[in-house]
Every structure is written in C-alpha cells, then in structure tokens.
Scaffold this motif. Structure first.
Motif, PDB file in Angstrom:
ATOM      1  N   ASP A   1       0.809  -1.227   0.000  1.00 50.98           N
ATOM      2  CA  ASP A   1       0.000   0.000   0.000  1.00 50.98           C
ATOM      3  C   ASP A   1       0.840   1.274   0.000  1.00 50.98           C
ATOM      4  O   ASP A   1       0.312   2.361   0.227  1.00 50.98           O
ATOM      5  CB  ASP A   1      -0.952   0.047   1.200  1.00 50.98           C
ATOM      6  CG  ASP A   1      -2.032  -1.005   1.141  1.00 50.98           C
ATOM      7  OD1 ASP A   1      -2.334  -1.462   0.028  1.00 50.98           O
ATOM      8  OD2 ASP A   1      -2.568  -1.373   2.190  1.00 50.98           O
TER       9      ASP A   1
ATOM     10  N   TYR B   1      -3.398   1.750  10.361  1.00 50.67           N
ATOM     11  CA  TYR B   1      -4.024   0.749   9.507  1.00 50.67           C
ATOM     12  C   TYR B   1      -5.015  -0.106  10.284  1.00 50.67           C
ATOM     13  O   TYR B   1      -4.677  -0.729  11.292  1.00 50.67           O
ATOM     14  CB  TYR B   1      -2.960  -0.162   8.889  1.00 50.67           C
ATOM     15  CG  TYR B   1      -3.523  -1.098   7.853  1.00 50.67           C
ATOM     16  CD1 TYR B   1      -3.615  -0.709   6.523  1.00 50.67           C
ATOM     17  CD2 TYR B   1      -3.975  -2.363   8.207  1.00 50.67           C
ATOM     18  CE1 TYR B   1      -4.140  -1.562   5.567  1.00 50.67           C
ATOM     19  CE2 TYR B   1      -4.501  -3.219   7.249  1.00 50.67           C
ATOM     20  CZ  TYR B   1      -4.578  -2.813   5.935  1.00 50.67           C
ATOM     21  OH  TYR B   1      -5.105  -3.653   4.989  1.00 50.67           O
TER      22      TYR B   1
ATOM     23  N   LYS C   1      -0.362   4.016  -2.539  1.00 51.24           N
ATOM     24  CA  LYS C   1      -1.696   4.492  -2.168  1.00 51.24           C
ATOM     25  C   LYS C   1      -1.638   5.408  -0.956  1.00 51.24           C
ATOM     26  O   LYS C   1      -2.259   6.470  -0.925  1.00 51.24           O
ATOM     27  CB  LYS C   1      -2.592   3.291  -1.874  1.00 51.24           C
ATOM     28  CG  LYS C   1      -4.023   3.650  -1.519  1.00 51.24           C
ATOM     29  CD  LYS C   1      -4.849   2.396  -1.288  1.00 51.24           C
ATOM     30  CE  LYS C   1      -6.281   2.733  -0.912  1.00 51.24           C
ATOM     31  NZ  LYS C   1      -7.092   1.510  -0.671  1.00 51.24           N
TER      32      LYS C   1
END
Length: 288
Positions: A151, A272, A154
C-alpha cells in the motif's frame, strides 16, 4: 547391445533436433527484434560481479557474485527487445557489470516498469532495450529491502495531496503554485520509482508539480519527511511489511511560502485497520 546402440542414437538425434529447433527459434526472434545477442559476454563468463545501485538512495547498493544469479540475469537481458530510443523517465537503478573486482565491463541505467511510449527502460550511452518485469520479479525482489511496502503508493501519494488541500484551506492560498519536494525523503527513497512519480504528476492540477530538484522555482514548496513506521510489538523499529492493526506511518510535511517566508508544518499519522486512516494536524500529538 544393438538395441541399446539404436536407442542411444535415437536419443542423440532427438536432442540434436531439439537444440536445432531452439537455435532456429532464437535466430528468428533475433531477426524480429524480440531477442538480442548483445549480452553473450555474460554467457561467456566475462562478468564476475554485478553491482545494483539505487539511484535515489546512495545507501542501497547490492552486489551479485553468484554465477547462477548472473546467468539468470543473462537469460533476462538476452530476451530484451532492442529499440531506437530510451524512456524519458529518470533511472531507478544503475546496473554495473564488472569484468573483475575493479573494472566495469558495461553499465546500464534501469527504470522499473515498462515505458508507455515503448522507450527503452534499460539503456547505456548508445544501446536501448525494453526489458520485461522479470528484472523486478526475479532479481530485485530477491533483496528484501528493495520490496515496495504494501500500500505504499496508495498511502504516500494520498496524504501528500491531502496535506495540500489542508494547507490551501488553512492559508487561503488557492492560486499559488505548489512544488512537491520528495527528493530529500531519505527514509523511503528506495521505494519511489519514476513510473509512479509520472503517474502521480499526471494526476495533479496544473498549479501543482513535482520538483525535479529541491530548489526549483515555485510559490510554495511542500517538503515531505518520513519519520518512521511503527508496527505492533516493535516500539522503535521501522517496519514496512506485515501491516497489522497497530501499524502506524508517520511523516512531517512542511510548506514554505517563498514570497512571505512563512512556514506551515503538519504532522501526519496514518494507522491501519481494514485500510489506512490518515490524520493530518498542525499540532504534534503525544504519540507522534
């Protein structure tokens, strides 16, 4: 005995036929420009060492001396397609092929990923090749430290944009141009690739640009400094893999107005949990 002799002869004929077929296929690929013979010197054993240097992080350099790995690199490079021009993107790695411990036989710049305009992503001064992603998958990914964090793109490029939105809202500087400086973000430099930067630049509005050099002209400069990633159970260790419930990314983002000489600083914390939750504040929290 005669049967064994005939069997051996038959096997030799089959092997010879297969080798002949393979050579014919390789010759056809060369004629079609799908294969090349430019790297025979590797097959001949003239390359004893390959040094892979990250172009954005001078601290990330890897040395390959394993003959099997060098042979694997030959297989990949011999399948590279020769082309007439190179990509316009900046190189991500420099491959130096050494004849001995000190003498460089040949050196190439390499851009991760394929160029959308079919420019060579592996190139020297006068040779350009399109190399498939096998270099990334089969060579570079063998080095754990070079694997891009899950990720990363992103998260990284998203919060950069979000910080710009917050800065414009806080300062009412909607018309000033903003230059994004990630050149000095040393903590994540090895995970930043030219093709990703190109995609990011294309997504930005006309008055926002990525700075090629840290001191390029702009009204306001946004500088990103990653300070770490703290995973569950590792209080002070930077970790980029095995994202878990308690994973945290931290960064300091500075905006410097070249006209007013004013600085605006933001603290970014991303946690997260089934996705990244990004918090941006102009005040440093106790858990930063």
């Amino acid at each position: 005995m005669r049967k064994k002799s005939l069997l051996l002869i038959g096997i030799f004929v089959i092997i010879a036929s297969l080798l002949s077929s393979c050579n014919q296929i390789d010759s056809a690929k060369v004629k079609l420009g799908l294969k090349n013979k430019d790297f025979q010197y590797i097959k001949q054993g003239k390359v004893k060492k390959v040094v892979i240097q990250n172009s954005r992080d001078s601290g990330y350099k890897f040395v390959v001396t394993n003959p099997v790995a060098i042979s694997e690199l030959y297989d990949i490079l011999s399948d590279a397609k020769p082309v007439n021009s190179k990509t316009s993107l900046d190189p991500d790695y420099i491959f130096s092929l050494y004849e001995d411990s000190n003498k460089v036989y040949q050196q190439f710049d390499y851009v991760v990923g394929l160029d959308k305009k079919d420019g060579g992503n592996l190139y020297s001064k006068d040779k350009y090749y399109i190399v498939p992603n096998r270099i990334d998958n089969d060579i570079l990914n063998n080095f754990q430290d070079l694997r891009t964090p899950k990720d990363f793109n992103k998260l990284y490029y998203t919060f950069i944009n979000q910080c710009i939105d917050k800065y414009r809202a806080d300062t009412k500087n909607n018309n000033k141009s903003i230059g994004i400086n990630i050149n000095d973000d040393v903590e994540v430099a090895k995970y930043i690739f030219s093709s990703d930067l190109d995609d990011f630049q294309k997504s930005l509005p006309s008055n926002v640009k990525l700075l090629k050099n840290s001191n390029d002209a702009c009204d306001v400069k946004e500088t990103i400094t990653t300070t770490g990633y703290k995973a569950a159970g590792y209080a002070d260790e930077y970790r980029y893999n095995n994202i878990s419930y308690d994973s945290i990314y931290k960064s300091i983002v500075d905006f410097y107005d070249n006209t007013t000489k004013e600085t605006k600083e933001y603290y970014v914390i991303a946690r997260y949990k089934n996705g990244w939750n990004i918090n941006i504040s102009d005040k440093k929290s106790s858990d930063f």
